[in-house]
Design an enzyme around this catalytic site. Structure first.
Site, PDB file in Angstrom:
ATOM      1  CE  LYS A 112      -3.266 -11.257  10.073  1.00  0.00           C
ATOM      2  NZ  LYS A 112      -2.770 -11.702   9.277  1.00  0.00           N
ATOM      3  CE  LYS A 194      -0.185  -2.000   9.925  1.00  0.00           C
ATOM      4  NZ  LYS A 194       0.891  -1.941   9.459  1.00  0.00           N
ATOM      5  CE  LYS A 197       4.148  -6.726   4.214  1.00  0.00           C
ATOM      6  NZ  LYS A 197       4.046  -7.841   3.683  1.00  0.00           N
TER       7      LYS A 197
HETATM    8  P1  ATP Z   1      -0.473  -5.847   6.567  1.00  0.00           P
HETATM    9  O1  ATP Z   1      -1.054  -4.446   7.062  1.00  0.00           O
HETATM   10  O2  ATP Z   1      -1.158  -6.328   5.222  1.00  0.00           O
HETATM   11  O3  ATP Z   1      -0.592  -6.575   7.719  1.00  0.00           O
HETATM   12  P2  ATP Z   1       2.314  -4.571   6.698  1.00  0.00           P
HETATM   13  O4  ATP Z   1       2.088  -3.325   5.500  1.00  0.00           O
HETATM   14  O5  ATP Z   1       1.774  -3.748   7.733  1.00  0.00           O
HETATM   15  O6  ATP Z   1       1.312  -5.644   5.983  1.00  0.00           O
HETATM   16  P3  ATP Z   1       3.978  -6.072   7.941  1.00  0.00           P
HETATM   17  O7  ATP Z   1       4.771  -7.976   6.743  1.00  0.00           O
HETATM   18  O8  ATP Z   1       3.248  -6.630   8.672  1.00  0.00           O
HETATM   19  O9  ATP Z   1       3.497  -5.189   6.338  1.00  0.00           O
HETATM   20  O10 ATP Z   1       5.325  -5.514   8.478  1.00  0.00           O
HETATM   21  C1  ATP Z   1       6.228  -5.818   7.518  1.00  0.00           C
HETATM   22  C2  ATP Z   1       7.105  -4.285   8.851  1.00  0.00           C
HETATM   23  O11 ATP Z   1       6.695  -3.191   8.397  1.00  0.00           O
HETATM   24  C3  ATP Z   1       6.681  -4.342  10.227  1.00  0.00           C
HETATM   25  O12 ATP Z   1       7.825  -3.922  10.985  1.00  0.00           O
HETATM   26  C4  ATP Z   1       5.660  -2.933  10.714  1.00  0.00           C
HETATM   27  O13 ATP Z   1       6.270  -2.925  11.802  1.00  0.00           O
HETATM   28  C5  ATP Z   1       6.566  -2.621   9.279  1.00  0.00           C
HETATM   29  N1  ATP Z   1       5.326  -1.168   8.310  1.00  0.00           N
HETATM   30  C6  ATP Z   1       4.076  -1.653   8.101  1.00  0.00           C
HETATM   31  N2  ATP Z   1       2.981  -0.581   7.965  1.00  0.00           N
HETATM   32  C7  ATP Z   1       3.693   0.000   8.371  1.00  0.00           C
HETATM   33  C8  ATP Z   1       3.291   1.471   8.115  1.00  0.00           C
HETATM   34  N3  ATP Z   1       2.152   1.909   7.747  1.00  0.00           N
HETATM   35  N4  ATP Z   1       4.486   2.682   9.049  1.00  0.00           N
HETATM   36  C9  ATP Z   1       5.386   1.748   9.314  1.00  0.00           C
HETATM   37  N5  ATP Z   1       5.871   0.920   9.244  1.00  0.00           N
HETATM   38  C10 ATP Z   1       5.295   0.115   9.090  1.00  0.00           C
END
Ligand code: ATP
Ligand code: LTN
Length: 327
Positions: A112, A194, A197
């Site tokens: 990060k 992937k 968010k």
């Molecule tokens: P960022 O990409 O901004 O770090 P994120 O979308 O990965 O955010 P998190 O808050 O880190 O979101 O994760 C929340 C939950 O959602 C975690 O359990 C993570 O493993 C799951 N998750 C996030 N993105 C995916 C995805 N594309 N497919 C499946 N699970 C996901």
């Protein structure tokens, strides 16, 4: 006695179907079996710059979404991290028991901070200490996290063990549980990365609050390939991703889905997919609207949660303060 499970989610960005299918749905399903505490981690969110109004609104939006998705306040507790000051207080004390070397090994900080190491906040560096405090305050047995958070949970274990060996049994030593890697949903615009968010490209993610028309338009524009056959095939990431999402929303098996789309084109697949997502999200979205129409009720659900667990957090904090010679 049910096992205590603690999970945290950041109130930043928009919650998408990847978050829903792989994390939130499991949280909801696990409620009868576990003693769950779900935390909206706004103190973690401010480790990077946030707009104050947006942050507050996002914390409430996320709370409403999680209740709407099926988090049941009778069975589980859902709360906002900053509403219980013991998180910050314990994080400070834990800081004094975490060697610099442990923190410097954290790979998420390195990723990060990147080349901005001298500019990012101390809070971003210290993120794992606050996460350890979250977990250790509630005598947590299990922490369901993605692979990327495992190292942070290990640090929470290490500091719990270190403290216990210095001062006698104080903390329950938690363990990370990595849910079976079922759904890994990829970006619609780029099926090799992937769904995330923090990705802001408009066609990237389907968010839980997207309108039916937004969902249709995003799905219709999703990247596929120049082949024709509709088959689950990891070497064809675009179509594979659409089929995976279809599988989760329809509940059909992979062979049923392949049979259904036999001889059809990508446009048919996309049209049907958009409709199963629209229908799949409809009940959640309508509960969300009900909840947000009554902010007093929503806030009271959150504060009922806080009153259930604040005594647990304060008891742990008092014990720790006593052991260290504070207060
Ligand atoms: P960022 O990409 O901004 O770090 P994120 O979308 O990965 O955010 P998190 O808050 O880190 O979101 O994760 C929340 C939950 O959602 C975690 O359990 C993570 O493993 C799951 N998750 C996030 N993105 C995916 C995805 N594309 N497919 C499946 N699970 C996901
Ligand atoms: N770092 C986690 C969110 C988080 C968390 C926690 C998860 C904060 N505190 C405690 C589990 C337990 C994330 O970014 N997903």
């Amino acid at each position: 006695m049910k096992k205590r499970v603690f999970s945290g989610i950041q109130p930043t960005g928009n919650i998408h179907i990847g978050n829903y299918l792989s994390a939130i749905k499991h949280w909801v399903a696990s409620q009868p079996e576990y003693d769950n505490i779900f935390c909206i981690v706004d103190l973690h969110a401010i480790t990077v710059p946030q707009d104050p109004k947006v942050l507050k609104a996002k914390s409430l939006e996320l709370a409403a979404l999680l209740f709407a998705a099926g988090i049941d306040p009778q069975q589980s507790v859902l709360f906002v991290q900053s509403h219980i000051s013991a998180h910050s207080e314990l994080a400070w004390i834990l800081n004094c028991f975490i060697p610099m070397g442990w923190m410097q090994r954290m790979t998420q900080f390195k990723e990060k901070a990147g080349t901005q190491r001298e500019q990012v906040s101390v809070g971003l560096f210290d993120y794992p200490a606050l996460m350890a405090a979250d977990i250790l305050l509630y005598n947590t047995d299990e922490v369901p996290v993605g692979e990327d958070q495992k190292q942070h949970v290990e640090l929470a274990r290490d500091v719990a063990q270190r403290f216990n060996s210095l001062y006698g049994e104080t903390f329950v030593v938690p363990r990370a549980v990595i849910p079976p890697s079922g759904a890994r949903i990829m970006g619609l615009d780029d099926p090799t990365s992937k769904m995330s968010k923090s990705e802001t490209n408009a066609g990237h993610a389907i968010n839980l609050l997207d309108s039916p028309d937004e969902i249709r338009s995003k799905v219709m524009r999703a990247t596929t390939d120049s082949l024709r056959e509709i088959r689950f095939d990891e070497n064809r990431p675009g179509v594979n991703n659409l089929l995976t999402i279809y599988e989760h929303f329809s509940g059909l098996s992979q062979s049923e889905i392949e049979a259904k789309f036999d001889g059809k084109g990508y446009a048919d697949l996309k049209r049907e997919l958009a409709e199963v997502i629209v229908e799949g999200l409809r009940p959640l979205q309508s509960r969300y609207r009900e909840l947000t129409a009554d902010p007093t009720h929503l806030n009271s659900l959150l504060s009922e949660g806080v009153s259930k667990i604040r005594p647990i957090a304060e008891k742990t904090l008092r014990l720790v303060q006593d052991r260290v010679g504070l207060g």
